[in-house]
Design an enzyme around this catalytic site. Structure first.
Site, PDB file in Angstrom:
ATOM      1  N   TYR A  70       0.792  -1.226   0.000  1.00  0.00           N
ATOM      2  CA  TYR A  70       0.000   0.000   0.000  1.00  0.00           C
ATOM      3  C   TYR A  70       0.828   1.282   0.000  1.00  0.00           C
ATOM      4  O   TYR A  70       0.260   2.369  -0.064  1.00  0.00           O
ATOM      5  CB  TYR A  70      -0.935   0.012   1.217  1.00  0.00           C
ATOM      6  CG  TYR A  70      -1.886  -1.159   1.239  1.00  0.00           C
ATOM      7  CD1 TYR A  70      -2.928  -1.243   0.322  1.00  0.00           C
ATOM      8  CD2 TYR A  70      -1.729  -2.189   2.157  1.00  0.00           C
ATOM      9  CE1 TYR A  70      -3.792  -2.322   0.330  1.00  0.00           C
ATOM     10  CE2 TYR A  70      -2.596  -3.269   2.174  1.00  0.00           C
ATOM     11  CZ  TYR A  70      -3.621  -3.330   1.260  1.00  0.00           C
ATOM     12  OH  TYR A  70      -4.482  -4.400   1.264  1.00  0.00           O
TER      13      TYR A  70
ATOM     14  N   HIS B  53      -8.793   1.440  -5.753  1.00  0.00           N
ATOM     15  CA  HIS B  53      -7.985   0.593  -4.871  1.00  0.00           C
ATOM     16  C   HIS B  53      -6.525   0.987  -5.038  1.00  0.00           C
ATOM     17  O   HIS B  53      -6.057   1.185  -6.166  1.00  0.00           O
ATOM     18  CB  HIS B  53      -8.167  -0.890  -5.201  1.00  0.00           C
ATOM     19  CG  HIS B  53      -9.565  -1.352  -4.988  1.00  0.00           C
ATOM     20  ND1 HIS B  53     -10.064  -1.634  -3.737  1.00  0.00           N
ATOM     21  CD2 HIS B  53     -10.584  -1.532  -5.865  1.00  0.00           C
ATOM     22  CE1 HIS B  53     -11.330  -1.987  -3.857  1.00  0.00           C
ATOM     23  NE2 HIS B  53     -11.675  -1.921  -5.135  1.00  0.00           N
TER      24      HIS B  53
END
Length: 149
Positions: free
Chosen positions: A24, A101
Site C-alpha cells: 500500500y 484501490h
C-alpha cells in the site's frame, strides 16, 4: 457553489503508511486526504474525505450523499468483496461512483478479484496508489463539465 464529491475509505485504511507498505505504500491517510484536497481545489471541486472501520457508518454516509453530492469516490477496502449492503446503498444514492484501490487487486489473492461495486461504478481504478484517487477526482471534474455544457 463548487460541486461536492464524497471520498470514502473502508476498513483498515486508517493504517496506511504502516500496514503492509510493500502493498500500500508509505503514504498515510492524512497524506492521501491532502492529495485529494489539492486535486479537488485545482479542478474547482470540494470534497468530503472520510474513513471508517464500521460498515453501517459508511452506508449512512452514502445515504446522506444522495441529493447533496455530485459523485462518490470509494475505496471499500475488504468490503469490496463482501458487502452487498454497500453496493445497494451506492445504487440507492443515484450518484455516479468511481471505485478505487491502492493496490492491483487482480495481482493478489483470488478472493480479492471479486467486487460487488465494480458492476455499478462508472469506472474502476486499481494499482496506481494514491494517484488513482486523483485520477478519479479529475474524471469527475471532466464529467461535470460535460454535463454542464
Amino acid at each position: 457553489m463548487k460541486p461536492l464529491i464524497l471520498v470514502l475509505n473502508g476498513p483498515n485504511l486508517n493504517m496506511l503508511g504502516t500496514r503492509e507498505p510493500a502493498q500500500y505504500g508509505h503514504e498515510t491517510l492524512a497524506d492521501l486526504a491532502q492529495g485529494c484536497a489539492d486535486t479537488a481545489h485545482a479542478h474547482g471541486l470540494e470534497i468530503e474525505f472520510r474513513q471508517t472501520n464500521h460498515e453501517g457508518e459508511l452506508i449512512d454516509w452514502i445515504h446522506a450523499a444522495r441529493g447533496r453530492c455530485a459523485g462518490i469516490v470509494i475505496n471499500p477496502g475488504a468490503w469490496t468483496h463482501t458487502s452487498v449492503a454497500i453496493r445497494d446503498a451506492l445504487v440507492a444514492s443515484e450518484l455516479p461512483v468511481i471505485e478505487v484501490h491502492l493496490s492491483n487487486v487482480h495481482k493478489r489473492e483470488p478472493f480479492r478479484h471479486l467486487s460487488f461495486v465494480s458492476s455499478i461504478a462508472v469506472g474502476v481504478i486499481c494499482g496506481l496508489g494514491s494517484h488513482g484517487y486523483r485520477m478519479a477526482l479529475s474524471h469527475f471534474a471532466e464529467l461535470l463539465q460535460e454535463r454542464a455544457a
